[in-house]
Motif scaffolding. Sequence first.
Motif, PDB file in Angstrom:
ATOM      1  N   ASP A 114       7.972  28.949  15.144  1.00  0.00           N
ATOM      2  CA  ASP A 114       7.840  29.233  16.387  1.00  0.00           C
ATOM      3  C   ASP A 114       6.856  29.365  17.226  1.00  0.00           C
ATOM      4  O   ASP A 114       7.127  30.995  16.538  1.00  0.00           O
ATOM      5  N   ILE A 115       6.494  28.599  17.751  1.00  0.00           N
ATOM      6  CA  ILE A 115       5.153  29.341  18.790  1.00  0.00           C
ATOM      7  C   ILE A 115       5.249  30.973  19.728  1.00  0.00           C
ATOM      8  O   ILE A 115       4.261  31.813  19.321  1.00  0.00           O
ATOM      9  N   SER A 116       6.485  31.076  19.795  1.00  0.00           N
ATOM     10  CA  SER A 116       6.630  31.524  21.330  1.00  0.00           C
ATOM     11  C   SER A 116       7.044  32.936  19.896  1.00  0.00           C
ATOM     12  O   SER A 116       6.803  34.195  20.833  1.00  0.00           O
ATOM     13  N   TRP A 117       7.508  32.604  19.348  1.00  0.00           N
ATOM     14  CA  TRP A 117       7.614  33.614  18.502  1.00  0.00           C
ATOM     15  C   TRP A 117       7.212  34.616  17.763  1.00  0.00           C
ATOM     16  O   TRP A 117       6.387  35.675  17.379  1.00  0.00           O
ATOM     17  N   PHE A 118       5.522  33.916  17.101  1.00  0.00           N
ATOM     18  CA  PHE A 118       4.667  34.040  16.622  1.00  0.00           C
ATOM     19  C   PHE A 118       3.620  35.032  17.779  1.00  0.00           C
ATOM     20  O   PHE A 118       3.250  36.212  17.404  1.00  0.00           O
ATOM     21  N   MET A 119       3.757  34.105  18.779  1.00  0.00           N
ATOM     22  CA  MET A 119       2.884  35.071  19.981  1.00  0.00           C
ATOM     23  C   MET A 119       4.135  36.506  20.224  1.00  0.00           C
ATOM     24  O   MET A 119       2.669  37.475  20.793  1.00  0.00           O
ATOM     25  N   ARG A 120       4.918  36.420  20.151  1.00  0.00           N
ATOM     26  CA  ARG A 120       5.184  37.874  20.723  1.00  0.00           C
ATOM     27  C   ARG A 120       5.140  38.590  19.394  1.00  0.00           C
ATOM     28  O   ARG A 120       4.610  40.006  19.788  1.00  0.00           O
ATOM     29  N   CYS A 121       4.848  38.433  18.483  1.00  0.00           N
ATOM     30  CA  CYS A 121       5.055  39.702  17.036  1.00  0.00           C
ATOM     31  C   CYS A 121       3.180  39.703  17.426  1.00  0.00           C
ATOM     32  O   CYS A 121       3.241  40.769  17.023  1.00  0.00           O
ATOM     33  N   LEU A 122       2.469  39.169  17.898  1.00  0.00           N
ATOM     34  CA  LEU A 122       1.197  39.271  17.845  1.00  0.00           C
ATOM     35  C   LEU A 122       1.126  40.339  19.086  1.00  0.00           C
ATOM     36  O   LEU A 122       0.061  41.784  19.837  1.00  0.00           O
ATOM     37  N   ASN A 123       1.952  40.040  20.607  1.00  0.00           N
ATOM     38  CA  ASN A 123       1.515  40.413  21.564  1.00  0.00           C
ATOM     39  C   ASN A 123       2.247  41.889  21.505  1.00  0.00           C
ATOM     40  O   ASN A 123       1.406  43.033  21.869  1.00  0.00           O
ATOM     41  N   GLU A 124       3.259  42.169  21.254  1.00  0.00           N
ATOM     42  CA  GLU A 124       3.709  43.419  21.859  1.00  0.00           C
ATOM     43  C   GLU A 124       3.595  44.350  20.839  1.00  0.00           C
ATOM     44  O   GLU A 124       3.347  45.507  21.311  1.00  0.00           O
ATOM     45  N   PRO A 125       3.009  44.333  19.865  1.00  0.00           N
ATOM     46  CA  PRO A 125       2.817  45.702  18.625  1.00  0.00           C
ATOM     47  C   PRO A 125       0.944  45.980  19.640  1.00  0.00           C
ATOM     48  O   PRO A 125       0.502  47.212  19.310  1.00  0.00           O
ATOM     49  N   ILE A 126       0.418  45.104  20.296  1.00  0.00           N
ATOM     50  CA  ILE A 126      -0.618  45.504  20.618  1.00  0.00           C
ATOM     51  C   ILE A 126      -0.995  45.996  21.771  1.00  0.00           C
ATOM     52  O   ILE A 126      -1.560  46.874  22.036  1.00  0.00           O
ATOM     53  N   ALA A 127      -0.136  45.755  22.492  1.00  0.00           N
ATOM     54  CA  ALA A 127       0.836  45.886  24.368  1.00  0.00           C
ATOM     55  C   ALA A 127       0.934  47.907  23.332  1.00  0.00           C
ATOM     56  O   ALA A 127       0.902  48.444  24.412  1.00  0.00           O
ATOM     57  N   ARG A 128       2.196  47.566  22.833  1.00  0.00           N
ATOM     58  CA  ARG A 128       2.673  49.249  22.600  1.00  0.00           C
ATOM     59  C   ARG A 128       1.038  50.357  22.060  1.00  0.00           C
ATOM     60  O   ARG A 128       0.988  51.175  22.563  1.00  0.00           O
TER      61      ARG A 128
END
Length: 325
Positions: free
Chosen positions: A135-149
């Motif tokens: 799922d692309i949404s989950w891929f991007m979520r797992c990319l963006n959230e850690p970087i944001a934190r």
Amino acid sequence: MATPRRNQISIEDTPYYHCCSRVVRRAFLCGYDSYSGKNYDHRREWVTSLLMKLEGVFAIDIAAFAIMSNHLHVVLKIDIDTVNAWTDCQVLEQWHKLFKGNDLTHRFVQGELLEPHKVNQLKHSIAIYRSRLCDISWFMRCLNEPIARKANLEDNCSGRFWEGRFKSQALLDETALLTCMAYVDLNPIRANMAETPEQSDHTSVQLRIQSTLKGEQPESLLPFMESERQNHSAHIPFSLNDYLNLVDETGRIIRHDQHGAISKKSETLLTMMNISHDNWLNLITKFGQLFRGPVGTLEELTCYCEHLQKRRRHFSSCCQHLKSG
């Protein structure tokens, strides 16, 4: 109102999608921020490292990427055959690389026998994880959230780091794929961050050039075709050398202080895609402006909309740009 992501993904039409995330307001992803006087170049390595990690977890391949000062681009390919071929145990092992799971999933991976009434619960979890791992949404979520934190922690602040949602667009044919990949790879040159593709740090084209010098292709990126006998679905359907030549020559042309021209070999590749020289330069410099939605011919867009049960063919006027001129 934003379109639900499930209404933008149609595996029946294409496995390829271009995704873009931007940071909010004056926030900087990486590079030098003249407003604050801070340099955030080290954050590029955060994104690159995490991208490579996620590629090894998800059944999603990376065809191209570019990490810019305040946004990032990725061209992704959903590998539905791989995720369906994974055993239940492999699905859980992949999932555990990113998430803790639960006692039930860990017991199953370790080979323990489960109580009969727990089996259905386990199968339900595995089905959910299998779906998420392609799922692309989950891929991007797992990319963006850690970087944001990490960025918020470094900046000693809280709140949004990225804009509300990442943008995604379906690439409906080979022409759309190659054009979008070149557009992404040439981002640093258009932004005057680099003079040549090989100097474009934290981009897929730089990785490909470095590996080519060793006679290889990067393991972390979706490979190009090397012969007609290879599996087309597992490779980008073009020659790597032809692509690198086209990107290099295009980069020289769009740099105002350099002389360059499209060679006959690259012209042949453009002819195969039914794109004229002038239109190619227009697409590479204005791709983001010309295409706000799916990229492909009108016929391909029609099929795409039908499969997603869309009443209207939004962005149909954009189709003329891909093969005009």
